[in-house]
Design an enzyme around this catalytic site. Structure first.
Site, short mmCIF file in Angstrom:
data_model
loop_
_atom_site.label_atom_id
_atom_site.label_comp_id
_atom_site.label_asym_id
_atom_site.label_seq_id
_atom_site.Cartn_x
_atom_site.Cartn_y
_atom_site.Cartn_z
N ASP A 144 0.81 -1.22 0.00
CA ASP A 144 0.00 0.00 0.00
C ASP A 144 0.84 1.27 0.00
O ASP A 144 0.42 2.31 0.50
CB ASP A 144 -0.95 0.03 1.22
CG ASP A 144 -1.78 -1.23 1.35
OD1 ASP A 144 -2.34 -1.65 0.33
OD2 ASP A 144 -1.87 -1.78 2.46
N GLU A 145 2.04 1.21 -0.59
CA GLU A 145 2.93 2.36 -0.57
C GLU A 145 2.66 3.36 -1.69
O GLU A 145 3.36 4.36 -1.81
CB GLU A 145 4.40 1.91 -0.69
CG GLU A 145 4.88 0.97 0.39
CD GLU A 145 4.78 -0.49 -0.04
OE1 GLU A 145 5.34 -1.33 0.67
OE2 GLU A 145 4.14 -0.76 -1.08
N LYS B 79 2.40 2.24 -5.02
CA LYS B 79 3.14 1.73 -6.18
C LYS B 79 2.42 2.03 -7.48
O LYS B 79 3.05 2.27 -8.50
CB LYS B 79 3.36 0.21 -6.04
CG LYS B 79 4.29 -0.18 -4.91
CD LYS B 79 4.52 -1.68 -4.86
CE LYS B 79 3.28 -2.45 -4.50
NZ LYS B 79 2.77 -2.16 -3.13
N GLY B 80 1.07 2.01 -7.43
CA GLY B 80 0.31 2.20 -8.65
C GLY B 80 0.65 3.49 -9.37
O GLY B 80 0.77 3.51 -10.60
N GLY C 285 -3.76 -4.56 -4.83
CA GLY C 285 -4.39 -3.61 -5.72
C GLY C 285 -3.55 -2.38 -5.95
O GLY C 285 -2.80 -1.95 -5.07
N HIS C 286 -3.64 -1.83 -7.16
CA HIS C 286 -2.99 -0.57 -7.48
C HIS C 286 -4.06 0.43 -7.88
O HIS C 286 -4.89 0.15 -8.75
CB HIS C 286 -2.02 -0.74 -8.66
CG HIS C 286 -0.85 -1.60 -8.34
ND1 HIS C 286 -0.27 -2.44 -9.27
CD2 HIS C 286 -0.14 -1.77 -7.19
CE1 HIS C 286 0.75 -3.08 -8.70
NE2 HIS C 286 0.83 -2.69 -7.45
N GLN D 281 2.09 -5.91 -3.30
CA GLN D 281 2.35 -6.00 -1.86
C GLN D 281 3.70 -5.35 -1.50
O GLN D 281 4.14 -4.45 -2.20
CB GLN D 281 2.26 -7.46 -1.40
CG GLN D 281 0.84 -8.00 -1.46
CD GLN D 281 0.70 -9.24 -2.33
OE1 GLN D 281 1.59 -9.65 -3.04
NE2 GLN D 281 -0.46 -9.84 -2.26
N LYS E 239 3.45 10.42 -0.82
CA LYS E 239 2.55 11.00 0.17
C LYS E 239 3.25 11.92 1.18
O LYS E 239 2.85 11.99 2.35
CB LYS E 239 1.77 9.91 0.90
CG LYS E 239 0.79 9.18 -0.02
CD LYS E 239 -0.28 8.47 0.76
CE LYS E 239 -1.39 8.00 -0.17
NZ LYS E 239 -2.52 7.40 0.56
#
Length: 423
Positions: free
Chosen positions: A13-14, A16-17, A40-41, A223, A330
């Site tokens: 959840d960093e 990456k998308g 998920g992305h 992940q 972020k």
């Protein structure tokens, strides 16, 4: 770009998308090498938000080949739903390729995932319930059904009936569940196989030829490092290898094919699910980070646990992945906080350490050792150049670099692909 691997450096959840989308714009090929639709992305492009789970992010670019490689486990029903969703938004999927070695998630995997989690009671792992672990278990047990089997009806039917007979004994006798109907599963899933078979091939050949041909290949991580089956916070991990070495196995290429390895990190730390989290903030600051950063899972919608940046974790990620640089996402979420704390070491009942422990009980005993930096109050979401960032924001970034021994090459200041500062 050559061949670049993108890996998560924390618990996933960093963001990456977003970085994947930026790099995919210049890629000839994007490869998803491991995991399933438990990852998920979220990609924001052209004012449209795409929530991709199995489909590589390169699907948004018409000249990019997209590979779902042999290390991935595929829920055919979920994949078809995802393809229908992107197609509805005008995205073409004719350059999608699925490896014939990828394993197939079937209804008994979903059922066993739910039943086994329930049986663990208060000791449940906190899986997404999407059958990922049971499917990888079958792969390791050498009893799985692969995409090659799946698209050949006679082979699929024989293997399916055999597996359902075995799984029904476990479902009914061990967990007290209801037996599954093999014929009903076959009737439903053969239709999915018919729709997907046009995309199935030996993708290891395609990836190898792209690398050898000097094309730009992006290896898309799912992940994060701390969810790796071997090097994560076991047993609170996924069932595959999200670290850089997992790309070689999953995509079918050798380590010398990878030219650069970029780690993706948030300017703070989050995780979903159970397990120790040394810098977790169960207070107003943690809630502020969650709210401002919209920290809710792409796949599950679960609220993420939030905490200060942990440089012990990032040092570990740099080491086990061989990172060449980091994209820090972020940073804008931290704007407005009067002070920023950074974990630089752990203190346990026995020692002080700068290294991430292998044992989950030792990690639970770890207390963060913090260094405190001054915060910044300026809205940075529109900033394009590093020198225009507030002085304290730059000091924060440079402090992190010194702590982890790795260059921060990209800084995310908002969710859109254009909200990125390059150094």
């Amino acid at each position: 770009m050559a061949t670049v691997a993108l890996v998560g450096t924390q618990w996933g959840d960093e963001g990456k998308g977003k970085v994947i989308d930026i790099l995919a714009a210049g890629a000839d090929m994007v490869v998803r090498a491991q995991g399933g639709n438990n990852a998920g992305h979220t990609v924001v492009s052209g004012g449209e938000t795409y929530k991709l789970r199995l489909v590589p992010s390169g699907i948004l670019y018409p000249n990019c080949d997209c590979i779902i490689a042999g290390g991935v486990v595929i829920d055919p029903k979920a994949l078809l739903a995802e393809l229908a969703d992107v197609t509805k938004k005008g995205v073409k999927i004719d350059r999608l390729h699925i490896d014939e070695r990828a394993h197939v998630i079937l209804p008994y995997h979903l059922m066993l995932d739910a039943l086994s989690e329930k049986a663990r009671g208060g000791k449940d792992i906190g899986t997404t319930g999407r059958g990922i672990g049971p499917c990888y278990t079958d792969r390791a047990e050498r009893s799985g059904i692969r995409m090659y089997d799946f698209i050949h009806p006679d082979i699929f039917k024989a293997k399916l009936f055999d597996r359902v007979a075995v799984k029904n004994k476990i479902i009914t006798s061990v967990y007290g569940g209801e037996a599954l109907d093999a014929q009903a599963i076959f009737d439903e899933y053969k239709a999915y196989a018919e729709l997907l078979k046009q995309y199935v091939c030996d993708t290891s050949v395609l990836v190898y030829e792209a690398v050898k041909g000097g094309k730009s290949v992006l290896l898309e991580g799912a992940q994060g490092t701390l969810l790796d089956l071997s090097y994560g916070t076991y047993p609170y991990v996924t069932s595959s290898h999200p670290i850089s070495g997992g790309f070689c196995i999953g995509a079918g290429i050798g380590p010398t094919a990878i030219d650069e390895c970029i780690g993706i990190a948030k300017a703070y730390t989050t995780r979903v699910g159970k397990g120790p989290f040394p810098t977790e903030l169960d207070d107003e600051i943690g809630e502020t980070i969650r709210r401002v950063g919209a920290e809710f899972g792409t796949v599950t919608g679960r609220p993420r646990r939030c905490g200060w940046l942990d440089c012990v974790i990032l040092r570990y990620a740099v080491r086990v992945n061989g990172l060449t640089s980091i994209a820090l996402n972020k940073l804008d979420t931290l704007s407005g906080l009067k002070e920023l704390k950074v974990c630089v070491a752990y203190k346990t009942s026995k020692k002080l350490t700068e290294h991430f422990p292998a044992d989950i009980d030792e990690l639970a005993d770890c207390k963060p050792v913090y260094e405190t930096l001054a915060g910044f109050d300026k809205d940075i979401s529109g900033i394009k150049k590093y020198e225009d960032l507030p002085e304290n924001a730059k000091k924060y970034i440079e402090y992190i670099e010194k702590q982890i021994g790795c260059r921060i090459s990209m800084i995310g200041v908002g969710p859109d692909r254009n909200q990125c500062i390059y150094r």
